[in-house]
Design a protein around this motif. Structure first.
Motif, PDB file in Angstrom:
ATOM      1  N   LEU A 275      -2.291  -6.061   4.499  1.00 60.03           N
ATOM      2  CA  LEU A 275      -1.006  -5.436   4.232  1.00 60.03           C
ATOM      3  C   LEU A 275      -0.799  -4.335   5.271  1.00 60.03           C
ATOM      4  O   LEU A 275      -1.582  -3.399   5.360  1.00 60.03           O
ATOM      5  CB  LEU A 275      -0.972  -4.838   2.823  1.00 60.03           C
ATOM      6  CG  LEU A 275       0.331  -4.135   2.421  1.00 60.03           C
ATOM      7  CD1 LEU A 275       1.497  -5.118   2.375  1.00 60.03           C
ATOM      8  CD2 LEU A 275       0.173  -3.445   1.060  1.00 60.03           C
ATOM      9  N   ARG A 276       0.253  -4.481   6.070  1.00 63.94           N
ATOM     10  CA  ARG A 276       0.534  -3.486   7.113  1.00 63.94           C
ATOM     11  C   ARG A 276       2.033  -3.325   7.295  1.00 63.94           C
ATOM     12  O   ARG A 276       2.831  -4.144   6.840  1.00 63.94           O
ATOM     13  CB  ARG A 276      -0.108  -3.897   8.439  1.00 63.94           C
ATOM     14  CG  ARG A 276       0.474  -5.168   9.039  1.00 63.94           C
ATOM     15  CD  ARG A 276      -0.017  -5.360  10.473  1.00 63.94           C
ATOM     16  NE  ARG A 276       0.419  -6.611  11.083  1.00 63.94           N
ATOM     17  CZ  ARG A 276       1.604  -6.804  11.651  1.00 63.94           C
ATOM     18  NH1 ARG A 276       2.499  -5.815  11.689  1.00 63.94           N
ATOM     19  NH2 ARG A 276       1.917  -7.966  12.204  1.00 63.94           N
ATOM     20  N   ARG A 277       2.418  -2.267   7.978  1.00 63.34           N
ATOM     21  CA  ARG A 277       3.829  -2.035   8.260  1.00 63.34           C
ATOM     22  C   ARG A 277       4.295  -2.910   9.419  1.00 63.34           C
ATOM     23  O   ARG A 277       3.550  -3.133  10.382  1.00 63.34           O
ATOM     24  CB  ARG A 277       4.089  -0.570   8.573  1.00 63.34           C
ATOM     25  CG  ARG A 277       3.899   0.319   7.353  1.00 63.34           C
ATOM     26  CD  ARG A 277       4.597   1.645   7.518  1.00 63.34           C
ATOM     27  NE  ARG A 277       4.409   2.486   6.352  1.00 63.34           N
ATOM     28  CZ  ARG A 277       5.048   3.632   6.143  1.00 63.34           C
ATOM     29  NH1 ARG A 277       5.926   4.071   7.045  1.00 63.34           N
ATOM     30  NH2 ARG A 277       4.828   4.345   5.053  1.00 63.34           N
TER      31      ARG A 277
ATOM     32  N   TYR B 211      10.858   1.521   5.150  1.00 62.95           N
ATOM     33  CA  TYR B 211      10.009   0.712   6.032  1.00 62.95           C
ATOM     34  C   TYR B 211       9.855  -0.695   5.448  1.00 62.95           C
ATOM     35  O   TYR B 211      10.154  -0.944   4.268  1.00 62.95           O
ATOM     36  CB  TYR B 211       8.634   1.355   6.226  1.00 62.95           C
ATOM     37  CG  TYR B 211       7.843   1.565   4.952  1.00 62.95           C
ATOM     38  CD1 TYR B 211       6.934   0.608   4.482  1.00 62.95           C
ATOM     39  CD2 TYR B 211       7.996   2.731   4.202  1.00 62.95           C
ATOM     40  CE1 TYR B 211       6.219   0.799   3.321  1.00 62.95           C
ATOM     41  CE2 TYR B 211       7.287   2.937   3.036  1.00 62.95           C
ATOM     42  CZ  TYR B 211       6.395   1.967   2.606  1.00 62.95           C
ATOM     43  OH  TYR B 211       5.689   2.157   1.446  1.00 62.95           O
TER      44      TYR B 211
ATOM     45  N   GLU C  24       6.960  -3.641   4.923  1.00 63.21           N
ATOM     46  CA  GLU C  24       5.541  -3.930   4.991  1.00 63.21           C
ATOM     47  C   GLU C  24       5.328  -5.436   4.890  1.00 63.21           C
ATOM     48  O   GLU C  24       6.084  -6.151   4.225  1.00 63.21           O
ATOM     49  CB  GLU C  24       4.757  -3.192   3.901  1.00 63.21           C
ATOM     50  CG  GLU C  24       5.163  -3.480   2.486  1.00 63.21           C
ATOM     51  CD  GLU C  24       4.419  -2.605   1.486  1.00 63.21           C
ATOM     52  OE1 GLU C  24       3.761  -1.636   1.913  1.00 63.21           O
ATOM     53  OE2 GLU C  24       4.492  -2.896   0.271  1.00 63.21           O
TER      54      GLU C  24
ATOM     55  N   TYR D  53       6.792 -10.237   2.675  1.00 65.24           N
ATOM     56  CA  TYR D  53       7.252  -8.921   3.121  1.00 65.24           C
ATOM     57  C   TYR D  53       7.867  -8.177   1.941  1.00 65.24           C
ATOM     58  O   TYR D  53       8.279  -8.762   0.942  1.00 65.24           O
ATOM     59  CB  TYR D  53       8.242  -9.024   4.279  1.00 65.24           C
ATOM     60  CG  TYR D  53       9.592  -9.592   3.929  1.00 65.24           C
ATOM     61  CD1 TYR D  53      10.653  -8.769   3.522  1.00 65.24           C
ATOM     62  CD2 TYR D  53       9.837 -10.959   4.026  1.00 65.24           C
ATOM     63  CE1 TYR D  53      11.902  -9.287   3.215  1.00 65.24           C
ATOM     64  CE2 TYR D  53      11.085 -11.494   3.727  1.00 65.24           C
ATOM     65  CZ  TYR D  53      12.110 -10.655   3.321  1.00 65.24           C
ATOM     66  OH  TYR D  53      13.334 -11.169   3.010  1.00 65.24           O
TER      67      TYR D  53
END
Length: 335
Positions: A149-151, A196, A198, A209
């Motif tokens: 899990l990342r931006r 944002y 993610e 997402y």
């Protein structure tokens, strides 16, 4: 007098917009500068003074498997000096008539509360989509060593658009086209509002997402293989209302399930062309909608509100053929 503003007149709504809406100043300036020029703006004015207005925000939707152009009704307001005098009623009726003549399949809006939703029901709108409530943080599953899990960043947008289009168009009967334009506009809003996107990524492949704006999830789309990672629980609240404009077009885009014939009476409080007795003849990939003349006794009588809710799978009418399954409608709109 009701009319549509010319391109050079659209900024004339600034005073009324700032009076009626309490969004932050930065957002209002962004909206007026970047969105208003592309919107269709209808006003009810007298002696050059705008007393009420609404805006049509053009949208590209995927209905069934086909793309079509729709209009999202937004920015509905009347000056505090002239409320409860019928200006908005006149304006809404005029715009809905024009959308019918424009052959729009349907239109939609997002009410601010139950009082406004009751008002919109008088114009034929009904809820077709809920928003689910967030799970408490301690109940949200954590990503694993293989599922990251990342931006997201700008380099992800092309792959993100491909993932979103594939997943939403296969899963839902009605959704907005998740093309690059969709994500570019979303990115600009996110930057403005401090949100944002993610991503869930597995072996360099996007698996889902989640869009955060103002501490809330604006949109979440996950591959079915990681559905358990959803941050949404089972509690729901009504979110979006729609209104069928052109019965023939909407039904042909979606189609009934099964084969058969139904004779129904439809009541539409605004569009007289939608009111009357109709014969619906349907079989696989073929639908005929015929408005009948004379004294024909229908099998059932349906309001345009109930028909809208049924078509989009939100609230079924007993004895009426299914068009969409539950949760088939997936449109999120920040503006």
């Amino acid at each position: 007098m009701i009319r549509y503003l010319d391109k050079g007149e659209k900024q004339n709504i600034r005073e009324l917009y700032n009076t009626c809406f309490s969004d932050g100043r930065e957002y209002r300036e962004y909206y007026l500068a970047n969105k208003v020029p592309n919107n269709i703006i209808a006003v009810n004015e007298d002696d050059g003074e705008i007393k009420s207005m609404l805006q049509l925000v053009p949208k590209t939707a995927v209905i069934g498997k086909l793309k079509t152009e729709l209009n999202y009704i937004y920015g509905i307001c009347t000056s505090p000096l002239y409320r409860s005098e019928g200006y908005m009623k006149e304006l809404m009726q005029k715009v809905l008539h024009d959308l019918y003549r424009n052959l729009d399949a349907f239109t939609y809006l997002i009410p601010t509360d139950e009082n406004t939703s009751d008002m919109y029901r008088k114009f034929g709108f009904e809820y077709v989509m809920d928003h689910k409530e967030l799970k408490p943080e301690h109940l949200r599953k954590k990503a694993t060593h293989s599922l990251i899990l990342r931006r997201a960043d700008k380099q992800d947008l092309v792959k993100l658009s491909i993932f979103a289009q594939t997943n939403t168009e296969n899963r839902y009967k009605v959704t907005l086209a998740k093309n690059m334009d969709y994500f570019r506009e979303l990115e600009a809003l996110i930057e403005l509002e401090g949100g944002y996107i993610e991503l869930y990524v597995e072996n360099l492949v996007i698996m889902g997402y989640r869009v955060w704006i103002d501490g809330k999830i604006y949109e979440e789309v996950l591959d079915s293989s990681i559905a358990s990672m959803s941050y949404f629980g089972n509690e729901r609240k009504p979110y979006l209302m729609a209104r069928v404009m052109n019965i023939r077009k909407t039904l042909r885009l979606l189609d009934f399930k099964g084969d058969g014939v139904k004779v129904i009476k439809i009541n539409d409080p605004v569009i007289p062309e939608n009111t009357g007795v109709f014969r619906l003849s349907y079989q696989r990939n073929d639908l005929k909608v015929t408005k009948l003349k004379g004294d024909v006794i229908p099998e059932m009588e349906i309001s345009i509100n109930d028909l809208t809710a049924h078509i989009f799978g939100y609230r079924m009418i007993p004895g009426f053929p299914k068009v969409c399954n539950e949760d088939a409608f997936f449109i999120n709109d920040y503006i």
